[in-house]
Design an enzyme around this catalytic site. Structure first.
Site, PDB file in Angstrom:
ATOM      1  CD  GLU A  45      56.706  10.179 132.209  1.00  0.00           C
ATOM      2  OE1 GLU A  45      57.263   9.952 130.893  1.00  0.00           O
ATOM      3  OE2 GLU A  45      57.484  10.731 133.082  1.00  0.00           O
ATOM      4  CB  SER A 357      70.387  -9.336 164.372  1.00  0.00           C
ATOM      5  OG  SER A 357      70.949  -8.265 163.872  1.00  0.00           O
TER       6      SER A 357
END
Length: 770
Positions: A45, A357
């Site tokens: 598309e 972390s």
């Protein structure tokens, strides 16, 4: 014999407004289709301009450049002797349509506008386009002069029609039309159309591929026929990743499957199928044939061209295959990895910077970059020259050929553990160990001097020094001190992203990666403008539950044992002081709910479209074995209160990979206010009323023969506006301004409360609302 047709469909990695690149990819796909023997080629598309142009569709430039690309395609010798079906915006009578332009040998056969527009979730097609509403009707479209000069045509058919070639009939659908309750392929198939085509711009969501495949197979199982689906692939400029999955099906079976995740910019599928198989399949479905005899006909555009050859007896037809699905963990490992690759190569940056972390979220993000490196090495190994050229540009080394994912990861990923006085040695060690195993360039640093300096400035100005709650401070002080650490990590991350390569004598800058998951974003369990604020976030649309499953998958698939310790550790932000060197703060304790509960809240809020009251009504039965109605009400109240208070944070979320149907992304997907009355007084009062009902009804009433009956010991009822003051109350619930009260003993005195009125109900009568 002339009954076997070879058709092709494709998945293209188009880029919004990259008209030059899009043209080259379209031409390449047509060339590949011809070399595979195809006589019909279908593309995705809006492939000429790129699907994600959004408000650029308002610009006349987008229409102009799309026409220029169309002219180039019409003139190219590559497009000869094959029917080409391309997507682009077209202006007709001052109305903009999302169209398929179908042409052959320099002549336009038909312009087919989209009839059902996608206008929910991530899609806003009605903002830019108008659906063609005249079913089975066409009119003349006057071609622009630049196209007339090429085609020598003045007008072409525009509207809802089908192509009639010498040997078959072809009908078009466009993306959303496949998903509508009454898809065009139904009536087209009844009118004799044998080949259906669908050009899509369909994005990836976890577990979505099953739906797409089922829609196509069921379309051809009920009505017979050949179905081609093309799709956009890759990231064309925003949060979505279009996941390819081009396919060819016939009579309910799959005959060709495209990859769902791939670094190839152009992928073409072709299949040779026998039209007689369609005709014989339809012949024995009497109900279909009865409906076909009454269907209104479609306008037919006659095409002097055949998809089959006269003598095709020895042409081997394609065989049906089983569709292979990825597990959700595989989808996570591949989709965001390919999305990151497109972002990296198209932004022309030199790599990524990730605050690592030692927790699950940042570890999952690191694993996605490592997965990207694996995919890049595999693509280069398979001979993908475009990927090789992009890698060499990114690492700024023209002779480099990636072979080891760890080596490539060390060149494109910098990880950084930013410790404060509240960080534990365990998380520091886990981050360092994971970095070693994936090969990233790892930095360890301490931000405590910066935290002390910033807090010192505040103390110098105000004469007061804030303290953590553990040291006697208030909740306001405690939160402010946590946020200082989080926000300073963002500042440090951007500083190192811009200059760490400069310090190492290398060119370029790094894209900062965020690592806040969809559940934390939904609740607002993150600091505004902290280290979750980044350039892109590959896990921002993925739930904590799915992320944990993905990390466990990486342990086995990528051989990363460091992840075991990360999975076993409790999730923590490490922003409050340690207790005896150990973490005292956990995410779920801070939030007041588990991540599993958050996923449920998120799906009910967004997918089931539930407000506080509706969510309570659903959960009171869903969780009846583990929670009382009172506990459910308290949890719903806690969630919506925090959601409302933190909704403003959604306006600043880092652009994140869209992978989950309950994403709270405020920018495109989840269009809700960001300033709420956080108390939800009306809604919570309805919940409280419902809780009271659940306390009264099971004890005093039972449903028998569709009548409410009183218990054997008798009961009394009365109503009023302030009946809670009445001392005889044993159980009660208010509904609107009416209150039912029940008493175990008929000897209990009634009516002592102010404004009370009471009435003794008949022993065997119905309950009355007074």
């Amino acid at each position: 014999m002339g009954r076997k047709v070879t058709v092709a469909t494709c998945a293209l990695n188009q880029w919004a407004l990259d008209f030059e690149g899009n043209l080259q990819r379209i031409l390449k796909s047509i060339d590949i289709a011809k070399r595979k023997g195809a006589r019909y080629r279908l593309g995705p598309e809006l492939e000429i301009c790129g699907y994600g142009c959004w408000d650029h569709h308002y610009e006349s430039d987008t229409l102009l450049h799309s026409l220029q690309v169309l002219a180039a395609l019409l003139e190219s010798p590559v497009t000869r002797d094959i029917i080409c079906d391309v997507g682009m915006p077209v202006m007709h009578k001052n109305v903009r349509y999302n169209c398929r332009v179908i042409f052959l040998n320099g002549k336009i056969l038909l312009i087919r506008p989209k009839m059902a527009l996608a206008n929910e979730g991530n899609y806003r097609e009605l903002r830019w386009f108008t659906p063609w509403s005249r079913s089975r009707q066409t009119e003349e479209y006057f071609l622009p002069r630049m196209i007339q000069d090429v085609t020598k045509q003045e007008t072409v058919p525009f509207g809802d029609a089908v192509l009639a070639t010498r040997d078959t009939c072809i009908g078009s659908e466009i993306c959303e039309e496949l998903w509508t309750p009454h898809s065009p392929h139904v009536d087209m198939g009844l009118d004799g159309v044998e080949i259906f085509t669908n050009a899509s711009g369909s994005h990836h969501v976890l577990r979505k591929a099953h739906t797409r495949v089922d829609l196509v197979t069921m379309a051809t199982a009920k009505n017979g026929g050949i179905y081609l689906l093309a799709n956009q692939k890759g990231c064309d400029g925003d949060r979505l990743y279009y996941d390819g999955c081009a396919l060819i099906a016939m009579n309910g079976c799959i005959f060709a499957q495209g990859s769902q995740f791939s670094l190839d910019d152009v992928e073409v599928l072709a299949a040779t199928l026998d039209l007689e198989d369609v005709r014989s399949y339809r012949a024995e479905i009497s109900s279909r044939n009865l409906a076909a005899s009454k269907v209104s006909p479609y306008p037919r555009v006659k095409v002097d061209f055949a998809l089959s050859c006269r003598e095709d007896l020895l042409e081997p037809p394609s065989e049906p295959i089983e569709w292979t699905y990825h597990s959700p963990e595989e989808e996570i490992s591949l989709g965001p990895a390919c999305w990151l690759w497109d972002f990296l190569r198209r932004s022309r940056q030199a790599g990524f910077f990730l605050p690592l972390s030692g927790g699950v979220d940042s570890a999952a993000t690191a694993c996605l970059v490592y997965s990207m490196c694996r995919e890049v090495c595999e693509a280069v190994k398979q001979g993908n020259q475009e990927v090789l050229a992009d890698v060499r540009t990114i690492v700024d080394e023209l002779s480099y050929t990636p072979q080891d994912p760890r080596d490539l990861c060390g060149r494109v990923l910098t990880t950084c553990y930013m410790a404060s006085e509240n960080s534990s040695q365990e998380t520091c060690g886990r981050a360092r160990e994971l970095a070693q195993q994936i090969g990233s360039h790892h930095i360890g640093l301490n931000i405590e001097p910066a935290v002390t300096a910033v807090v010192g400035i505040f103390s110098l100005v105000t004469g007061r020094r804030p303290l953590f709650a553990a040291h006697g401070g208030s909740s306001r002080e405690n939160l402010a001190l946590q946020n200082v650490q989080a926000r300073l990590r963002m500042v440090v991350a951007y500083l190192f992203a811009q200059l760490s390569l400069w310090a190492r004598g290398a060119r370029g800058g790094l894209l900062v990666l965020g690592s806040a998951n969809v559940d934390e974003s939904l609740l607002g369990y993150l600091t505004k403008y902290d280290c979750s604020s980044a350039d892109v976030n590959p896990i921002g649309g993925i739930s904590k539950t799915d992320l944990k499953a993905f990390v466990q998958f990486c342990v086995e698939r990528f051989q990363l044992p460091a992840l075991q310790g990360i999975l076993a550790a409790p999730a923590t932000a490490e922003l409050e002081p340690l207790t005896n060197g150990q973490v005292s703060q956990t995410d779920e304790e801070d939030m007041g709910m588990t991540y599993a509960e958050l996923s449920v809240y998120g799906r009910l809020r967004k997918v089931a479209k539930s407000g506080p009251y509706s969510m309570f009504c659903r959960l009171v039965t869903m969780w009846k074995d583990v929670c009382s109605p009172r506990q459910v009400a308290d949890r719903v109240r806690r969630f919506f209160s925090k959601y409302a208070a933190n909704r403003h944070k959604m306006t600043t979320l880092t652009p994140a990979y869209h992978a989950e149907s309950y994403s709270p992304d405020d920018n495109r997907f989840d269009l809700r206010p960001f300033l709420y009355r956080a108390g939800w007084p009306w809604q919570f009062r309805c919940v409280e009323d419902a809780v009271s009902w659940t306390q009264v009804l099971p004890h005093f009433w039972r449903l028998s023969r569709r009548r409410w009956l009183a218990p054997a010991e008798g009961w009394k009822a009365f109503c009023g506006r302030r009946c809670h003051d009445c001392p005889c109350v044993r159980q009660g619930t208010s509904v609107g301004r009416v209150l039912f009260l029940l008493c175990y003993s008929q000897e209990q005195p009634w009516g002592r409360g102010p404004r009370c009125r009471f009435q003794t109900a008949p022993a065997s009568g119905r309950a009355h609302v007074l």
